[in-house]
Scaffold this motif. Structure first.
Motif, PDB file in Angstrom:
ATOM      1  N   PHE A  94      -2.958 -53.639  12.823  1.00 38.88           N
ATOM      2  CA  PHE A  94      -3.957 -54.744  12.056  1.00 38.88           C
ATOM      3  C   PHE A  94      -3.531 -55.227  10.883  1.00 38.88           C
ATOM      4  O   PHE A  94      -3.097 -54.624   9.789  1.00 38.88           O
ATOM      5  CB  PHE A  94      -5.119 -53.857  11.782  1.00 38.88           C
ATOM      6  CG  PHE A  94      -5.832 -53.301  13.132  1.00 38.88           C
ATOM      7  CD1 PHE A  94      -6.695 -54.183  13.650  1.00 38.88           C
ATOM      8  CD2 PHE A  94      -5.559 -52.164  13.717  1.00 38.88           C
ATOM      9  CE1 PHE A  94      -7.455 -53.658  14.937  1.00 38.88           C
ATOM     10  CE2 PHE A  94      -6.123 -51.705  15.041  1.00 38.88           C
ATOM     11  CZ  PHE A  94      -6.835 -52.432  15.404  1.00 38.88           C
ATOM     12  N   PRO A 110      10.442 -52.089   8.249  1.00 37.28           N
ATOM     13  CA  PRO A 110      10.406 -50.965   7.786  1.00 37.28           C
ATOM     14  C   PRO A 110       9.112 -50.275   7.729  1.00 37.28           C
ATOM     15  O   PRO A 110       8.957 -48.835   7.773  1.00 37.28           O
ATOM     16  CB  PRO A 110      11.006 -51.161   6.534  1.00 37.28           C
ATOM     17  CG  PRO A 110      11.666 -52.617   6.477  1.00 37.28           C
ATOM     18  CD  PRO A 110      11.085 -53.644   7.359  1.00 37.28           C
ATOM     19  N   VAL A 111       8.059 -50.786   7.701  1.00 36.97           N
ATOM     20  CA  VAL A 111       6.779 -50.448   7.701  1.00 36.97           C
ATOM     21  C   VAL A 111       5.988 -50.272   8.980  1.00 36.97           C
ATOM     22  O   VAL A 111       4.874 -49.849   9.021  1.00 36.97           O
ATOM     23  CB  VAL A 111       5.893 -51.098   6.996  1.00 36.97           C
ATOM     24  CG1 VAL A 111       6.508 -50.987   5.156  1.00 36.97           C
ATOM     25  CG2 VAL A 111       5.541 -52.387   7.037  1.00 36.97           C
ATOM     26  N   ARG A 136       6.024 -48.240  11.005  1.00 40.55           N
ATOM     27  CA  ARG A 136       5.593 -46.822  11.635  1.00 40.55           C
ATOM     28  C   ARG A 136       4.236 -46.518  10.878  1.00 40.55           C
ATOM     29  O   ARG A 136       3.558 -45.389  11.586  1.00 40.55           O
ATOM     30  CB  ARG A 136       6.357 -45.720  11.277  1.00 40.55           C
ATOM     31  CG  ARG A 136       7.656 -45.626  12.220  1.00 40.55           C
ATOM     32  CD  ARG A 136       8.887 -44.992  11.491  1.00 40.55           C
ATOM     33  NE  ARG A 136      10.145 -45.189  12.053  1.00 40.55           N
ATOM     34  CZ  ARG A 136      11.095 -44.483  12.352  1.00 40.55           C
ATOM     35  NH1 ARG A 136      10.972 -43.115  12.154  1.00 40.55           N
ATOM     36  NH2 ARG A 136      11.943 -44.640  13.227  1.00 40.55           N
ATOM     37  N   LEU A 137       3.889 -47.256  10.100  1.00 45.91           N
ATOM     38  CA  LEU A 137       2.421 -46.981   9.369  1.00 45.91           C
ATOM     39  C   LEU A 137       1.384 -47.431  10.443  1.00 45.91           C
ATOM     40  O   LEU A 137       1.498 -48.511  11.281  1.00 45.91           O
ATOM     41  CB  LEU A 137       2.510 -47.952   8.197  1.00 45.91           C
ATOM     42  CG  LEU A 137       3.335 -47.580   7.260  1.00 45.91           C
ATOM     43  CD1 LEU A 137       3.159 -48.625   6.067  1.00 45.91           C
ATOM     44  CD2 LEU A 137       3.088 -46.167   6.681  1.00 45.91           C
ATOM     45  N   VAL A 190      -4.886 -48.250   8.471  1.00 47.43           N
ATOM     46  CA  VAL A 190      -5.240 -48.854   7.252  1.00 47.43           C
ATOM     47  C   VAL A 190      -3.969 -48.898   6.490  1.00 47.43           C
ATOM     48  O   VAL A 190      -3.824 -50.236   5.528  1.00 47.43           O
ATOM     49  CB  VAL A 190      -6.051 -47.844   6.561  1.00 47.43           C
ATOM     50  CG1 VAL A 190      -6.370 -48.202   5.138  1.00 47.43           C
ATOM     51  CG2 VAL A 190      -7.305 -47.575   7.313  1.00 47.43           C
ATOM     52  N   TYR A 191      -2.925 -48.544   6.539  1.00 49.27           N
ATOM     53  CA  TYR A 191      -1.753 -48.354   5.857  1.00 49.27           C
ATOM     54  C   TYR A 191      -0.798 -49.683   6.035  1.00 49.27           C
ATOM     55  O   TYR A 191      -0.554 -50.355   5.364  1.00 49.27           O
ATOM     56  CB  TYR A 191      -0.812 -47.236   5.919  1.00 49.27           C
ATOM     57  CG  TYR A 191      -1.453 -45.861   5.288  1.00 49.27           C
ATOM     58  CD1 TYR A 191      -1.085 -45.684   4.088  1.00 49.27           C
ATOM     59  CD2 TYR A 191      -2.286 -45.138   5.971  1.00 49.27           C
ATOM     60  CE1 TYR A 191      -1.622 -44.447   3.521  1.00 49.27           C
ATOM     61  CE2 TYR A 191      -2.892 -44.056   5.492  1.00 49.27           C
ATOM     62  CZ  TYR A 191      -2.534 -43.622   4.064  1.00 49.27           C
ATOM     63  OH  TYR A 191      -2.942 -42.532   3.543  1.00 49.27           O
ATOM     64  N   ALA A 203      -2.258 -52.191   7.415  1.00 49.23           N
ATOM     65  CA  ALA A 203      -3.090 -53.487   6.854  1.00 49.23           C
ATOM     66  C   ALA A 203      -2.829 -53.483   5.473  1.00 49.23           C
ATOM     67  O   ALA A 203      -2.894 -54.845   4.917  1.00 49.23           O
ATOM     68  CB  ALA A 203      -4.694 -53.189   6.986  1.00 49.23           C
ATOM     69  N   MET A 204      -2.783 -52.446   4.839  1.00 46.16           N
ATOM     70  CA  MET A 204      -2.691 -52.576   3.085  1.00 46.16           C
ATOM     71  C   MET A 204      -0.912 -53.265   3.015  1.00 46.16           C
ATOM     72  O   MET A 204      -1.138 -53.997   1.892  1.00 46.16           O
ATOM     73  CB  MET A 204      -2.609 -51.228   2.475  1.00 46.16           C
ATOM     74  CG  MET A 204      -3.825 -50.416   2.240  1.00 46.16           C
ATOM     75  SD  MET A 204      -3.952 -49.484   1.205  1.00 46.16           S
ATOM     76  CE  MET A 204      -4.132 -48.075   2.063  1.00 46.16           C
ATOM     77  N   VAL A 205      -0.231 -52.672   3.462  1.00 48.42           N
ATOM     78  CA  VAL A 205       1.152 -53.501   3.367  1.00 48.42           C
ATOM     79  C   VAL A 205       1.104 -54.936   3.749  1.00 48.42           C
ATOM     80  O   VAL A 205       1.714 -55.843   2.996  1.00 48.42           O
ATOM     81  CB  VAL A 205       2.192 -52.961   4.069  1.00 48.42           C
ATOM     82  CG1 VAL A 205       3.494 -53.581   4.001  1.00 48.42           C
ATOM     83  CG2 VAL A 205       2.249 -51.427   3.927  1.00 48.42           C
TER      84      VAL A 205
END
Lengths: 255, 290, 338
Positions: free
Chosen positions: C84, C131-132, C134-135, C138-139, C141-143
């Motif tokens: 997301f 790199p992100v 795997r999040l 919500v996590y 989405a934040m990045v």
């Protein structure tokens, strides 16, 4: 049968702790190629955690896992599956809003199946239906095309098995495949697994139904409170004092 | 040189901790990431300004009233917008974020920016600490930060509502089964988070000019602090605010003042890429990875 | 029972045209062919006529709608595999800066810069977000929310690529109508390509990753690699939109990373409905002209998107498209309660 003596999977002193609970402690065992190993133990003895440790879904705190001599301890689950270790889940993880055969398409899309020679687009559907037919979903009935969510529990378990077999694995790990199945469903599924074994597949079977398990396996490993307490032929294990104590004699009597 | 860095680093860190306090409280209790936090912060500032300038209410009552109003807004927010989508983390995020952006954009449209919008300080004057001039307002910021953290700790550990909060944070279903109403606690946590944002606004905003874009910055700072320290850990939050606070002051001193804003953004991205559970976050790692 | 008389309930029946599966139809008459083709052919034909009919300002609005539509489609593709994004501006900005930079510094024509920015932007976004990957939820989405802000501030602070002033006097496309056609065609191509993709085995795997990534992993599929591929596709589409706008405006600035480009696509999908791409397309075709006609409101437009977004999520969670689809494919009669 020189292959029979080859070790295909080796687990060396794996350890896992969840919070303050030792789920698995210093368990080691080896699986020979073509061997049928049963793992039993009371509830909470760490059987499922052991499966998760082997298949990479949980990373061990210590110890190592080798597959065909290669250290696979730190590999991701998909990589381990890709190398040829397939598993079923105790609580089936399927896509309930998809037709049953579409569930089998997913492993058929993996690079392992592509390497081993799978069909192009469209052929995968046929392959999936073929596989389900082998598992007792009659291809001419509506069953393979119904959404997975509308199938009875026994079918779901076999669908999960079909999904694992779609990978054409070298080692198959069955995590309580028979739990929740009716007697007749077990009776129709057990010959399938024996057939896989006869065809040379190495199988690890975790089961609570000891009667069925002891009939088919070559060797049994017993876990209790995360530790291995016995490892041997079904006869040896049955006579083991510690195993009797762990089971409080109840289920051993059934044998 | 070094004393300036220390004092301003300290003040900056406490400001960041104040930004993050309400956000962390709400998230820690009900798992609700309130992305309207920054908007509520600046909204309370404007509310206080309006109370003072248009209604002629003195500073202290105006400030208290503004805190109460913002808290009530948070409460209403929960029952109107979040009730139906509770538990769907992403919908919660999108709804709170868009509510926040809507508030901020409406404030901008109303013309709430420029030099005339500034809150009066509570205390005038200043003193010298180790050769560095510090005004009383900055000392008040320090004091408020310390007092709020202590009060919160006492509240959460020694009052009935606080215990209910902790129960919710640990296991929502079990809490439900012993008669703690999830929605009630959730809305209270959001109200408290909003009120804390207002308190932070009223002590920090007098240090500069009010602008609605500050709302975005406050959200970024709150997120950065919470993510760096670990979302559910109070100690982590304090640690995070000090890391970013001093990091910012150091970046401003050694590279250039413009780099201050880069620090929290980069910190968020780096921490989420390297260790998503944050420095002191505990069980998140298993959930978020593998 | 006299007192029960006059009580009706709604009775819903599927029109009998579907056979066995959602994608297989049983067609028996011209009327049924028409029934099936109408909802597909009509919007396509309508969109293809529009660039020729519209002039000046409303032609520009059409380009906007298509550009935001592309961003919404790209968002929907990512959402299909459980990513997301709140930072479509990252894709847009990456494409815009690549195309603008190539044109400004190397004087390459749009014929080169647009394709280069499309591929390059996709690679850049996939590389930045890998790199992100795997999040979850919500996590992630934040990045994605932070990335465009970070790049925007980075450009502001370092002053590279034109800094706060931006780059101007870039090469335009030859002709406004051509631009409009390019936008419409790209939008339609992307819509049908994505719909095709999601119904293929490849799309099946993507959606399965969203539903249960562990089950997919146990099927020997590298979910992170698949997600990276999805990021590349979505990034390319977003980057194309950015490159198109840059040459259309003949200007490139930090506003390419603005919040508009992140929020409007999400609002469009929330309004139209997630998961079918048609919903995303429909949503952007409604929202953009609506917001353009409310241009007098100025900065309030973003607030308007946000309010629409909130209302759609809270009050109409299935989305407009799924609602209309249901109405189209089902009879609704009133049956008396017995």
């Amino acid at each position: 049968m020189s292959k029979a003596s080859e070790t295909i999977l080796a687990v060396e002193r794996v350890r896992k702790r969840f919070g303050g609970i030792l789920a698995v402690f210093d368990v080691s065992f080896e699986l020979k190629a073509g061997e049928f190993l049963g793992i039993i133990g009371p509830n909470g003895s760490g059987k499922t955690t052991l499966v998760n440790l082997i298949t990479g879904f949980v990373k061990p705190d210590g110890g190592r896992v080798f597959f065909k001599g290669r250290d696979i301890t730190s590999f991701m689950p998909y990589r381990i599956a890709d190398m040829g270790i397939a598993r079923t889940f105790q609580m089936v993880r399927l896509f309930y809003n998809l037709p049953a055969y579409k569930n089998i398409i997913i492993p058929l899309c993996s690079s392992r199946v592509r390497r081993l020679g799978a069909g192009r687009y469209g052929e995968k559907d046929d392959m999936a239906v073929d596989l389900l037919d082998d598992m007792g979903f009659e291809r001419d009935s509506y069953v393979p095309y119904k959404t997975a969510g509308s199938l009875p529990h026994g079918y779901l378990k076999r669908l999960d098995l079909a999904r694992a077999m779609a990978l054409r694995p070298e080692v198959l790990i069955l995590d309580e495949l028979f739990s929740g199945m009716s007697l007749s469903e077990v009776a129709s599924t057990l010959p399938l697994i024996e057939k896989f074994h006869e065809e040379g597949l190495s199988i690890i079977m975790i089961e609570h139904r000891l009667k069925e398990l002891f009939r088919v396996v070559d060797r049994v490993l017993v876990l209790n409170f995360g530790r291995k307490i016995a490892d041997g032929s079904p006869q040896e294990v049955m006579e083991n004092e510690e195993v009797r104590k762990a089971y409080l004699g109840i289920e051993v009597e059934i044998l | 040189m070094i004393p300036t860095l220390l004092v301003y680093g300290l003040v900056n860190s406490v400001i960041l901790a104040l930004y993050a306090l309400g956000f962390s409280l709400t998230y820690g209790i009900s798992g609700l990431a309130n992305f309207a936090h920054g908007a509520l912060y600046i909204l309370s500032g404007f509310a206080a300004w309006n109370l003072i300038h248009h209604m002629g209410i003195p500073l202290l009552p105006a400030a208290l009233l503004s805190v109460a109003l913002t808290g009530m807004l948070g409460f209403v927010f929960y029952w109107v917008l979040l009730l139906r989508i509770r538990g769907i983390a992403l919908a919660e995020l999108v709804v709170t974020f868009s509510a926040g952006v809507a508030i901020l954009e409406i404030l901008t449209w109303q013309g709430f920016y420029g030099i005339r919008y500034s809150l009066p300080v509570f205390l005038r004057g200043g003193i010298e600490v180790g050769g560095v001039a510090v005004d009383y307002q900055r000392l008040l910021v320090l004091g408020t930060g310390v007092v709020l953290v202590i009060l919160l700790w006492l509240f959460v550990h020694h009052t009935r509502i606080g215990l209910a909060f902790r129960a919710m944070a640990q296991n929502e279903r079990t809490a439900l089964s012993v008669g703690i109403e999830s929605d009630w606690v959730g809305s209270l946590s959001l109200a408290m988070g909003a009120a804390l944002a207002a308190v932070a606004a009223l002590v920090v905003l007098p240090l500069g000019v009010m602008e609605s874009t500050i709302g975005y910055e406050v959200l970024i700072y709150a997120l950065a602090v919470a993510i760096v320290g670990g979302l559910e850990s109070t100690v982590g939050m304090i640690l995070g605010s000090f890391l970013i606070g001093f990091g910012q002051v150091a970046a401003a001193r050694f590279i250039g003042a413009k780099w201050m804003v880069i620090v929290p953004l980069a910190a968020i991205v780096v921490v989420l890429a390297v260790r998503p559970s944050g420095i002191l976050g505990r069980f998140k790692e298993l959930e978020e990875r593998v | 029972m006299p007192d029960r008389k006059g009580i009706y309930r709604k009775k819903r029946l599927d029109r009998g045209i579907k056979a066995r599966a959602d994608t297989i139809y049983l067609i028996a008459s011209w009327r049924e062919i028409f029934y099936l083709l109408l909802p597909r052919a009509f919007p396509v034909g309508f969109l293809l006529i529009l660039p020729a009919v519209l002039h000046g300002y409303w032609q520009k609005v059409l380009v906007f709608a298509c550009v935001y539509g592309l961003l919404a489609l790209s968002w929907d593709l990512l959402a299909s595999c459980g990513l997301f994004s709140l930072g479509q501006a990252l894709f847009f900005g990456a494409g815009a800066y690549l195309a603008g930079g190539l044109n400004y510094y190397l004087h390459l024509p749009p014929l080169v810069t647009v394709p280069a920015a499309t591929v390059g932007g996709g690679l850049l976004c996939a590389g930045l977000l890998a790199p992100v990957i795997r999040l979850r939820g919500v996590y992630f989405a934040m990045v994605t929310l932070m990335f465009p802000l970070l790049l925007m501030r980075g450009i502001e602070t370092t002053g590279v690529l034109g800094g706060t002033h931006g780059l101007s006097a870039l090469s335009p496309f030859p002709g406004e109508t051509l631009t409009a056609y390019l936008a419409v065609l790209a939008f339609l191509a992307c819509l049908f390509l994505f719909r095709r993709l999601i119904n293929s085995d490849y799309g099946l795997v993507l959606m399965a990753i969203r539903d249960d990534d562990r089950a997919v992993m146990s099927g020997g599929i590298n979910i992170y690699w698949r997600k990276t591929q999805a990021l590349f596709l979505a990034g390319s589409v977003g980057a194309f939109a950015g490159a198109l706008m840059t040459h259309h405006f003949q200007f490139l600035g930090m506003s390419a990373f603005a919040l508009d480009y992140s929020i409007l696509p999400v609002a469009a999908v929330a309004l139209g409905g997630q998961g079918s791409f048609a919903g995303a397309a429909l949503g952007s075709m409604i929202l953009v002209p609506l917001s353009e006609s409310l241009r007098a409101l100025g900065g309030l437009r973003i607030a308007l998107y946000c309010i629409i977004l909130m209302v759609s999520i809270v009050a109409l969670p299935e989305g407009l498209f799924h609602y209309l689809e249901r109405k189209y494919h089902q009879f609704e009669t009133r049956a008396e309660v017995e």
